[in-house]
Design an enzyme around this catalytic site. Structure first.
Site, PDB file in Angstrom:
ATOM      1  N   ARG A 110       0.813  -1.207   0.000  1.00 50.13           N
ATOM      2  CA  ARG A 110       0.000   0.000   0.000  1.00 50.13           C
ATOM      3  C   ARG A 110       0.852   1.265   0.000  1.00 50.13           C
ATOM      4  O   ARG A 110       0.530   2.243  -0.678  1.00 50.13           O
ATOM      5  CB  ARG A 110      -0.961  -0.010   1.195  1.00 50.13           C
ATOM      6  CG  ARG A 110      -1.845   1.234   1.327  1.00 50.13           C
ATOM      7  CD  ARG A 110      -2.480   1.671   0.028  1.00 50.13           C
ATOM      8  NE  ARG A 110      -3.213   0.605  -0.641  1.00 50.13           N
ATOM      9  CZ  ARG A 110      -3.618   0.659  -1.905  1.00 50.13           C
ATOM     10  NH1 ARG A 110      -3.337   1.715  -2.655  1.00 50.13           N
ATOM     11  NH2 ARG A 110      -4.268  -0.364  -2.437  1.00 50.13           N
ATOM     12  N   LYS A 145       0.580  24.911  -4.513  1.00 45.97           N
ATOM     13  CA  LYS A 145      -0.623  24.268  -3.977  1.00 45.97           C
ATOM     14  C   LYS A 145      -0.438  22.754  -3.988  1.00 45.97           C
ATOM     15  O   LYS A 145      -1.073  22.019  -4.740  1.00 45.97           O
ATOM     16  CB  LYS A 145      -1.847  24.694  -4.784  1.00 45.97           C
ATOM     17  CG  LYS A 145      -2.131  26.188  -4.677  1.00 45.97           C
ATOM     18  CD  LYS A 145      -3.278  26.614  -5.570  1.00 45.97           C
ATOM     19  CE  LYS A 145      -3.518  28.124  -5.484  1.00 45.97           C
ATOM     20  NZ  LYS A 145      -4.601  28.580  -6.396  1.00 45.97           N
ATOM     21  N   LYS A 177       2.206  40.570  -4.448  1.00 48.25           N
ATOM     22  CA  LYS A 177       0.753  40.560  -4.626  1.00 48.25           C
ATOM     23  C   LYS A 177       0.157  41.843  -4.054  1.00 48.25           C
ATOM     24  O   LYS A 177       0.864  42.702  -3.546  1.00 48.25           O
ATOM     25  CB  LYS A 177       0.151  39.317  -3.962  1.00 48.25           C
ATOM     26  CG  LYS A 177       0.620  38.019  -4.607  1.00 48.25           C
ATOM     27  CD  LYS A 177      -0.176  36.824  -4.098  1.00 48.25           C
ATOM     28  CE  LYS A 177       0.209  35.558  -4.826  1.00 48.25           C
ATOM     29  NZ  LYS A 177      -0.624  34.396  -4.423  1.00 48.25           N
ATOM     30  N   GLU A 206       1.898  40.348  -9.438  1.00 48.53           N
ATOM     31  CA  GLU A 206       0.556  39.927  -9.823  1.00 48.53           C
ATOM     32  C   GLU A 206      -0.231  41.132 -10.331  1.00 48.53           C
ATOM     33  O   GLU A 206      -0.265  42.182  -9.677  1.00 48.53           O
ATOM     34  CB  GLU A 206      -0.162  39.320  -8.616  1.00 48.53           C
ATOM     35  CG  GLU A 206      -1.551  38.791  -8.939  1.00 48.53           C
ATOM     36  CD  GLU A 206      -2.237  38.225  -7.703  1.00 48.53           C
ATOM     37  OE1 GLU A 206      -2.568  37.033  -7.724  1.00 48.53           O
ATOM     38  OE2 GLU A 206      -2.411  38.980  -6.728  1.00 48.53           O
ATOM     39  N   ASP A 227      -3.625  37.539 -13.592  1.00 43.79           N
ATOM     40  CA  ASP A 227      -4.620  36.782 -12.835  1.00 43.79           C
ATOM     41  C   ASP A 227      -6.022  36.955 -13.392  1.00 43.79           C
ATOM     42  O   ASP A 227      -6.528  38.075 -13.504  1.00 43.79           O
ATOM     43  CB  ASP A 227      -4.574  37.224 -11.371  1.00 43.79           C
ATOM     44  CG  ASP A 227      -5.403  36.321 -10.469  1.00 43.79           C
ATOM     45  OD1 ASP A 227      -5.527  35.123 -10.787  1.00 43.79           O
ATOM     46  OD2 ASP A 227      -5.922  36.810  -9.460  1.00 43.79           O
TER      47      ASP A 227
END
Length: 290
Positions: A110, A145, A177, A206, A227
């Site tokens: 596993r 992420k 940002k 950004e 963005d």
């Protein structure tokens, strides 16, 4: 992925699965090595051969790490590669064959599958994005992420799928940002502050509208993170920037619009879904007697 990081991942992954009991013969130094089912049903010392098999079409990644899981519990195991990371595979293909003590192979099963399935799922999804923008010149990037603790593996898997890595952390690219701009007072002030504090670090800003893109370029940004801009706006930004900075499209991207975005002339498509939303590639371990 460094050797030390892979070793730590293998140890941590096995420890999640194996709790208490006597150690396996091949790994007496591993603190937790007890598989109650295999200990009850498999005779001690029995040898066997197991195939790591694809249950779906995709792109594989993480096979060497999965192999390390098996050899951690069965150091003398014999491994035969059926595929290499980055290969496209079909349902039924044998990716790796392992021969060794059956108890150890089943105890490792596993953990090895979790690693290879997760990495291969990311590689498979990344390849779909790379195929979608093929010929445009745009590069598919990942983001930060990632699954906590698995970033090196997941970013490696993106490369296996044909994508490229963006930032590994907060240290290798300065991402300015809106909150940074608010704190510094302006885009120009934020960029200047980064240049003074970390002169060797690339600076990305950004931007949400074309006017911000012009402001950021004039402030000296190396990259612009565009963005949630639709293709028409991206084309406008490409024309305004005119090669003075690299452009990265992000936000609201999907495979459905990937090619249209890439054809605007941006340099990169930044896709968080590569790591935060990739389904696993279904893999299995089939044990053969003898």
């Amino acid at each position: 992925m460094t050797e030390a990081w892979v070793a730590e991942l293998v140890e941590r992954t096995l420890t999640e699965d194996l709790t208490g009991g006597p150690p396996l013969p091949g790994a007496p130094d591993l603190a937790v090595t007890y598989d109650v089912t295999s200990a009850a049903t498999v005779p001690a010392g029995q040898l066997g051969t197991a195939d790591l098999v694809a249950r779906a079409d995709g792109v594989v990644a993480g096979l060497p790490v999965a192999a390390r899981v098996f050899t951690r519990l069965a150091p003398g195991a014999t491994l035969t590669a059926g595929a290499t990371d980055g290969d496209r595979v079909a349902r039924g293909d044998v990716l790796l064959t392992v021969r060794g003590p059956v108890r150890a192979l089943l105890a490792a099963e596993r953990s090895a599958l979790n690693i290879a399935s997760r990495a291969s799922g990311i590689a498979t999804l990344t390849r779909r994005w790379v195929d979608a923008v093929e010929g445009t010149g745009a590069v598919v990037l990942d983001t930060r992420k990632t699954t906590p603790g698995l970033r090196p593996l997941e970013k490696y898997a993106v490369r296996c799928g044909g994508g490229s890595n963006k930032r590994m952390g907060l240290y290798d690219v300065a991402m300015v940002k809106d909150n940074h701009v608010a704190a510094a007072g302006s885009v120009a002030a934020a960029v200047a502050a980064v240049r003074e504090r970390a002169p060797r670090v690339p600076v990305q800003v950004e931007v949400d509208v074309p006017a911000q893109a012009v402001e950021a370029v004039e402030a000296g940004a190396d990259f612009l993170l565009c963005d949630n801009m639709p293709p028409a706006v991206l084309r406008e930004v490409v024309a305004l920037v005119a090669g003075r900075a690299e452009l990265e499209a992000t936000g609201g991207l999907s495979l459905h619009v990937a090619r249209a975005v890439a054809e605007t002339g941006v340099d990169y498509l930044s896709v968080g879904a590569l790591t935060h939303s990739a389904p696993i590639l279904d893999l299995a371990l089939d044990l053969r007697a003898g």
